[in-house]
Design a protein around this motif. Structure first.
Motif, PDB file in Angstrom:
ATOM      1  N   LEU A   1       0.379  -1.440  -5.386  1.00 39.59           N
ATOM      2  CA  LEU A   1       0.011  -2.765  -5.885  1.00 39.59           C
ATOM      3  C   LEU A   1       0.202  -2.905  -7.382  1.00 39.59           C
ATOM      4  O   LEU A   1       0.269  -4.029  -7.900  1.00 39.59           O
TER       5      LEU A   1
ATOM      6  N   TYR B   1       2.713  -5.309  -9.084  1.00 36.76           N
ATOM      7  CA  TYR B   1       2.675  -6.743  -8.803  1.00 36.76           C
ATOM      8  C   TYR B   1       1.553  -7.395  -9.619  1.00 36.76           C
ATOM      9  O   TYR B   1       0.483  -6.808  -9.818  1.00 36.76           O
TER      10      TYR B   1
ATOM     11  N   ILE C   1       6.262  -3.796  -1.212  1.00 35.40           N
ATOM     12  CA  ILE C   1       5.421  -4.555  -0.293  1.00 35.40           C
ATOM     13  C   ILE C   1       6.076  -5.906  -0.035  1.00 35.40           C
ATOM     14  O   ILE C   1       6.273  -6.702  -0.959  1.00 35.40           O
TER      15      ILE C   1
ATOM     16  N   GLN D   1       2.325  -9.210   0.515  1.00 36.38           N
ATOM     17  CA  GLN D   1       1.160  -8.676  -0.191  1.00 36.38           C
ATOM     18  C   GLN D   1      -0.149  -9.083   0.486  1.00 36.38           C
ATOM     19  O   GLN D   1      -1.075  -8.272   0.597  1.00 36.38           O
TER      20      GLN D   1
END
Length: 335
Positions: A56, A59, A2, A5
């Motif tokens: 996700l 992260y 990504i 974000q």
């Protein structure tokens, strides 16, 4: 990977919220069925949310977003792949939630029953109002063939004395007879609803003709005081029986869905049985009211009191079927 974000989360949040809303709706009505489109949407949103969560997870910048998304994905997984644990049937849950929810889910069948009945009411009232000689045809009941004024005088003099010592038996007879008639009307669904439609229309004709007969004779107050205490329950009960029949008829006629007749009927059977059960319960109360209250007239019981009680019953029926069993969230949205 990504790149942005914040932009990714902003773009995907709407689909997460939509998935959460679908899961909330399922939690509010866990045993309600899903259409093919709803099932596809639920699965698609689940797959998308799962992919977003995996992207996700690497992260650490937005841990609260990850936890929120994990909770939604877990709920969706349980909804799609989890086995529903059979629960013990609860009379209170059936009365407070299942019956009114089924009624609202099948409101079109009820609307059709109301339309047929009201058409019959208009036809019967018009036939008797413009042609009083048609009374013997449109009201095939011997005890209603005479002058309404004579019957009112007789009822005021009798005040239910003919039922002294037998009110319980008369009430039981009413419950049994009316329930048998209502269930026969519901069973008319096997004729693709044709027999039920004729019966509902004809009952409306009789109701309209009787109403016109008493109004023409100047006995409107007596008519309302006589009919409303039990009629505000009994008439909707018969309409719900017709609603059940049209639910069954709809399952028999809905060949466009690609399912076999047996499967369509099995799918409609729970709603059919629920509506029939609700109708039977209402007719028990109507039988009690007709035997123990409707038989008393002025001066023993004022028409105003009887009409007020009947209207109050009608309001309770409307509020129950249109408001009971709603989740707090849905009630808030509609208020």
């Amino acid at each position: 990977m990504i790149v942005d974000q914040e932009r990714f989360i902003a773009a995907e949040r709407a689909s997460w919220e939509r998935l959460g809303k679908l899961l909330d709706e399922r939690a509010a009505d866990p045993f309600g069925g899903l259409t093919l489109e709803q099932a596809r949407e639920l699965d698609s949103l689940y797959q998308r949310a799962t992919a977003d969560l995996s992207r996700l997870a690497g992260y650490a910048a937005h841990p609260e977003v990850c936890r929120h998304l994990e909770a939604i994905v877990a709920r969706a997984f349980a909804e799609i792949y989890g086995a529903r644990t059979p629960t013990r049937w609860s009379p209170w849950s059936w009365v407070s939630r299942e019956l009114p929810q089924t009624f609202r889910r099948r409101w079109r069948a009820f609307a059709l029953a109301c339309l047929l009945c009201l058409t019959g009411v208009g036809f019967g009232a018009g036939a008797l109002w413009f042609d009083p000689a048609a009374k013997a045809v449109v009201i095939p009941l011997d005890y209603l063939q005479g002058d309404p004024r004579d019957r009112v005088a007789h009822e005021k003099e009798d005040q239910g004395k003919r039922l002294d010592g037998n009110k319980a038996g008369f009430s039981g007879l009413l419950m049994t007879h009316n329930t048998q008639v209502a269930l026969a009307c519901a069973a008319g669904g096997v004729t693709a609803g044709v027999l039920t439609g004729i019966t509902t229309f004809y009952n409306g004709v009789i109701l309209g003709a009787v109403t016109a007969d008493y109004v023409r004779a100047g006995e409107t107050a007596f008519l309302c005081g006589w009919l409303l205490p039990h009629g505000c329950i009994e008439i909707p009960a018969f309409l719900i029986a017709a609603q059940a029949a049209f639910v069954l008829a709809g399952a028999m006629l809905a060949a466009g869905g690609g399912q076999r007749l047996s499967r369509r009927v099995r799918a409609a059977a729970p709603d059919f049985a629920t509506l029939c059960g609700g109708c039977a319960l209402m007719l028990i109360w109507a039988g009690l009211m007709e035997a123990f209250f409707s038989q008393y007239h002025e001066p023993v019981v004022s028409y105003g009191l009887k009409i007020s009680i009947g209207l109050a019953e009608g309001c309770v029926v409307v509020l129950y079927y249109f408001r009971a069993g709603r989740s707090p969230a849905k009630q808030g949205e509609r208020s």
